[in-house]
Design a protein around this motif. Sequence first.
Motif, PDB file in Angstrom:
ATOM      1  N   LEU A 163       0.817  -1.214   0.000  1.00  0.00           N
ATOM      2  CA  LEU A 163       0.000   0.000   0.000  1.00  0.00           C
ATOM      3  C   LEU A 163       0.854   1.269   0.000  1.00  0.00           C
ATOM      4  O   LEU A 163       0.482   2.283  -0.601  1.00  0.00           O
ATOM      5  N   LEU A 164       1.997   1.208   0.668  1.00  0.00           N
ATOM      6  CA  LEU A 164       2.845   2.401   0.804  1.00  0.00           C
ATOM      7  C   LEU A 164       3.919   2.486  -0.270  1.00  0.00           C
ATOM      8  O   LEU A 164       4.783   3.372  -0.204  1.00  0.00           O
ATOM      9  N   ALA A 165       3.884   1.594  -1.250  1.00  0.00           N
ATOM     10  CA  ALA A 165       4.918   1.566  -2.291  1.00  0.00           C
ATOM     11  C   ALA A 165       5.136   2.924  -2.966  1.00  0.00           C
ATOM     12  O   ALA A 165       6.288   3.317  -3.186  1.00  0.00           O
ATOM     13  N   PRO A 166       4.075   3.681  -3.308  1.00  0.00           N
ATOM     14  CA  PRO A 166       4.330   4.980  -3.961  1.00  0.00           C
ATOM     15  C   PRO A 166       5.115   5.961  -3.103  1.00  0.00           C
ATOM     16  O   PRO A 166       5.745   6.874  -3.644  1.00  0.00           O
ATOM     17  N   TRP A 167       5.080   5.783  -1.787  1.00  0.00           N
ATOM     18  CA  TRP A 167       5.748   6.730  -0.889  1.00  0.00           C
ATOM     19  C   TRP A 167       7.077   6.209  -0.354  1.00  0.00           C
ATOM     20  O   TRP A 167       7.955   7.000  -0.033  1.00  0.00           O
ATOM     21  N   ILE A 168       7.240   4.891  -0.243  1.00  0.00           N
ATOM     22  CA  ILE A 168       8.478   4.368   0.358  1.00  0.00           C
ATOM     23  C   ILE A 168       9.444   3.814  -0.675  1.00  0.00           C
ATOM     24  O   ILE A 168      10.612   3.581  -0.353  1.00  0.00           O
ATOM     25  N   ALA A 169       8.995   3.596  -1.907  1.00  0.00           N
ATOM     26  CA  ALA A 169       9.921   3.126  -2.941  1.00  0.00           C
ATOM     27  C   ALA A 169      10.903   4.245  -3.260  1.00  0.00           C
ATOM     28  O   ALA A 169      10.499   5.368  -3.581  1.00  0.00           O
ATOM     29  N   PRO A 170      12.207   3.974  -3.192  1.00  0.00           N
ATOM     30  CA  PRO A 170      13.192   5.057  -3.353  1.00  0.00           C
ATOM     31  C   PRO A 170      13.341   5.562  -4.781  1.00  0.00           C
ATOM     32  O   PRO A 170      13.839   6.659  -4.991  1.00  0.00           O
ATOM     33  N   THR A 227      22.598   4.057  -2.385  1.00  0.00           N
ATOM     34  CA  THR A 227      21.659   4.582  -3.376  1.00  0.00           C
ATOM     35  C   THR A 227      20.616   3.541  -3.763  1.00  0.00           C
ATOM     36  O   THR A 227      19.423   3.839  -3.875  1.00  0.00           O
ATOM     37  N   HIS A 228      21.084   2.323  -3.978  1.00  0.00           N
ATOM     38  CA  HIS A 228      20.194   1.209  -4.342  1.00  0.00           C
ATOM     39  C   HIS A 228      20.371   0.114  -3.286  1.00  0.00           C
ATOM     40  O   HIS A 228      21.317  -0.670  -3.348  1.00  0.00           O
ATOM     41  N   TRP A 229      19.471   0.079  -2.319  1.00  0.00           N
ATOM     42  CA  TRP A 229      19.637  -0.777  -1.141  1.00  0.00           C
ATOM     43  C   TRP A 229      19.755  -2.257  -1.485  1.00  0.00           C
ATOM     44  O   TRP A 229      20.452  -3.002  -0.794  1.00  0.00           O
ATOM     45  N   LEU A 230      19.053  -2.698  -2.524  1.00  0.00           N
ATOM     46  CA  LEU A 230      19.131  -4.105  -2.932  1.00  0.00           C
ATOM     47  C   LEU A 230      19.812  -4.272  -4.284  1.00  0.00           C
ATOM     48  O   LEU A 230      19.798  -5.362  -4.856  1.00  0.00           O
ATOM     49  N   GLY A 231      20.404  -3.217  -4.778  1.00  0.00           N
ATOM     50  CA  GLY A 231      21.071  -3.281  -6.064  1.00  0.00           C
ATOM     51  C   GLY A 231      20.126  -2.962  -7.208  1.00  0.00           C
ATOM     52  O   GLY A 231      18.997  -2.506  -7.016  1.00  0.00           O
ATOM     53  N   THR A 232      20.593  -3.210  -8.427  1.00  0.00           N
ATOM     54  CA  THR A 232      19.808  -2.948  -9.632  1.00  0.00           C
ATOM     55  C   THR A 232      19.746  -4.193 -10.503  1.00  0.00           C
ATOM     56  O   THR A 232      20.542  -5.123 -10.345  1.00  0.00           O
ATOM     57  N   ARG A 283      17.364  -0.842 -13.253  1.00  0.00           N
ATOM     58  CA  ARG A 283      16.209  -0.461 -12.434  1.00  0.00           C
ATOM     59  C   ARG A 283      16.417  -0.869 -10.986  1.00  0.00           C
ATOM     60  O   ARG A 283      16.986  -1.936 -10.715  1.00  0.00           O
ATOM     61  N   ASP A 284      15.958  -0.021 -10.069  1.00  0.00           N
ATOM     62  CA  ASP A 284      16.145  -0.268  -8.646  1.00  0.00           C
ATOM     63  C   ASP A 284      15.330  -1.489  -8.211  1.00  0.00           C
ATOM     64  O   ASP A 284      14.104  -1.544  -8.386  1.00  0.00           O
ATOM     65  N   LEU A 285      16.006  -2.479  -7.626  1.00  0.00           N
ATOM     66  CA  LEU A 285      15.357  -3.749  -7.308  1.00  0.00           C
ATOM     67  C   LEU A 285      14.367  -3.603  -6.150  1.00  0.00           C
ATOM     68  O   LEU A 285      13.280  -4.194  -6.178  1.00  0.00           O
ATOM     69  N   LEU A 286      14.717  -2.844  -5.126  1.00  0.00           N
ATOM     70  CA  LEU A 286      13.802  -2.648  -4.001  1.00  0.00           C
ATOM     71  C   LEU A 286      12.502  -1.989  -4.459  1.00  0.00           C
ATOM     72  O   LEU A 286      11.411  -2.404  -4.053  1.00  0.00           O
ATOM     73  N   SER A 287      12.609  -0.983  -5.302  1.00  0.00           N
ATOM     74  CA  SER A 287      11.407  -0.299  -5.796  1.00  0.00           C
ATOM     75  C   SER A 287      10.528  -1.256  -6.592  1.00  0.00           C
ATOM     76  O   SER A 287       9.296  -1.243  -6.470  1.00  0.00           O
ATOM     77  N   ARG A 288      11.151  -2.100  -7.396  1.00  0.00           N
ATOM     78  CA  ARG A 288      10.376  -3.054  -8.196  1.00  0.00           C
ATOM     79  C   ARG A 288       9.708  -4.108  -7.307  1.00  0.00           C
ATOM     80  O   ARG A 288       8.590  -4.561  -7.589  1.00  0.00           O
ATOM     81  N   LEU A 289      10.379  -4.522  -6.239  1.00  0.00           N
ATOM     82  CA  LEU A 289       9.763  -5.474  -5.312  1.00  0.00           C
ATOM     83  C   LEU A 289       8.545  -4.868  -4.620  1.00  0.00           C
ATOM     84  O   LEU A 289       7.503  -5.530  -4.474  1.00  0.00           O
ATOM     85  N   LEU A 290       8.667  -3.620  -4.194  1.00  0.00           N
ATOM     86  CA  LEU A 290       7.553  -2.963  -3.512  1.00  0.00           C
ATOM     87  C   LEU A 290       6.370  -2.762  -4.451  1.00  0.00           C
ATOM     88  O   LEU A 290       5.221  -3.042  -4.094  1.00  0.00           O
ATOM     89  N   ARG A 300      23.307 -16.864 -12.640  1.00  0.00           N
ATOM     90  CA  ARG A 300      24.662 -17.173 -12.159  1.00  0.00           C
ATOM     91  C   ARG A 300      25.426 -15.921 -11.757  1.00  0.00           C
ATOM     92  O   ARG A 300      26.141 -15.911 -10.758  1.00  0.00           O
ATOM     93  N   SER A 301      25.284 -14.856 -12.521  1.00  0.00           N
ATOM     94  CA  SER A 301      26.058 -13.644 -12.229  1.00  0.00           C
ATOM     95  C   SER A 301      25.394 -12.760 -11.177  1.00  0.00           C
ATOM     96  O   SER A 301      26.088 -12.053 -10.429  1.00  0.00           O
ATOM     97  N   ALA A 302      24.071 -12.775 -11.114  1.00  0.00           N
ATOM     98  CA  ALA A 302      23.341 -11.948 -10.147  1.00  0.00           C
ATOM     99  C   ALA A 302      22.155 -12.736  -9.603  1.00  0.00           C
ATOM    100  O   ALA A 302      21.003 -12.457  -9.943  1.00  0.00           O
ATOM    101  N   PRO A 303      22.398 -13.735  -8.766  1.00  0.00           N
ATOM    102  CA  PRO A 303      21.314 -14.615  -8.289  1.00  0.00           C
ATOM    103  C   PRO A 303      20.243 -13.897  -7.481  1.00  0.00           C
ATOM    104  O   PRO A 303      19.102 -14.361  -7.419  1.00  0.00           O
ATOM    105  N   MET A 304      20.577 -12.757  -6.869  1.00  0.00           N
ATOM    106  CA  MET A 304      19.590 -12.057  -6.056  1.00  0.00           C
ATOM    107  C   MET A 304      18.418 -11.544  -6.889  1.00  0.00           C
ATOM    108  O   MET A 304      17.326 -11.336  -6.360  1.00  0.00           O
TER     109      MET A 304
END
Length: 271
Positions: free
Chosen positions: A21-28, A46-51, A56-63, A231-235
């Motif tokens: 619900l808060l994704a529009p406000w907490i996504a960096p 800058t990108h807490w979980l990488g790109t 693209r920012d991974l944390l923002s996409r998850l939220l 293999r190169s970016a499993p996260m």
Amino acid sequence: MRRLALPFALGLMALLLGAALLAPWIAPHDPALTDLSQRLLPPSATHWLGTDHLGRDLLSRLLWGARASFAAVAGILALVLAIGCSVGLAAGMAGGVVDAVLMRICDAFMTVPTLVLALFMIGALGTGLANVVIAIALSHWAWYARLVRGLTLSLRSREHILAARLAGLSRLAILRRHVAPVLAGQLAVLASLDLGHWMLHLAGLSFLGLGVAPPAPEWGIMINDARPFFRSAPMLVLLPGAAILLTVMAFNLLGDALRDRLDPALRGAAH
């Protein structure tokens, strides 16, 4: 442990729903903003979980993916309850030929595996998130109709229902006062157990490219996009997979806890 299951499930569900619900406000960052100069970066300030592979920012996409997934599951739930309750109540209250015809239709839907039926529906309706929601709902409503019909048949012959009829209450009033409260508890248990199942269906169909269209974020499509980089970016695969796992686990724990609370036999056994 059983007593802690419901608070834990509710807490986990509140955390996930809050993030959605808060994704529009907490996504960096903008989840669809691409920057190839920033692709596949590790976690940083800058990108807490990488790109991802497009920068693209991974944390923002998850939220934002959580927002899309929960909205879709809510739509599936609303459609399933609307169709299932309408058909089940009509069959249970009318009886006779109406009951027989509606239950044969239910049987036809229940004989086909739900995923196969959902794929057939998408083939008929077309791809896209709205059509995936409709397809999943149309492949699951029959179980709810069966449950509602069975409960309605068992309730309509009980003494308090007969007394209400003799008192002159309309069918609508009887449904609202005497039938709906009983149905609500049973439907809550069944729906909470099915929510995780629907979430997996949604993610799987999006993984196949039948749901959300890129570049919109959704957990299933995020896993599909990340496959070449496992293999190169499993996260890139593990994080949306973990989000799906946690959500399905929360739904299943909530369903089990509600079943234990609302089923008198199980509640007595627990004590």
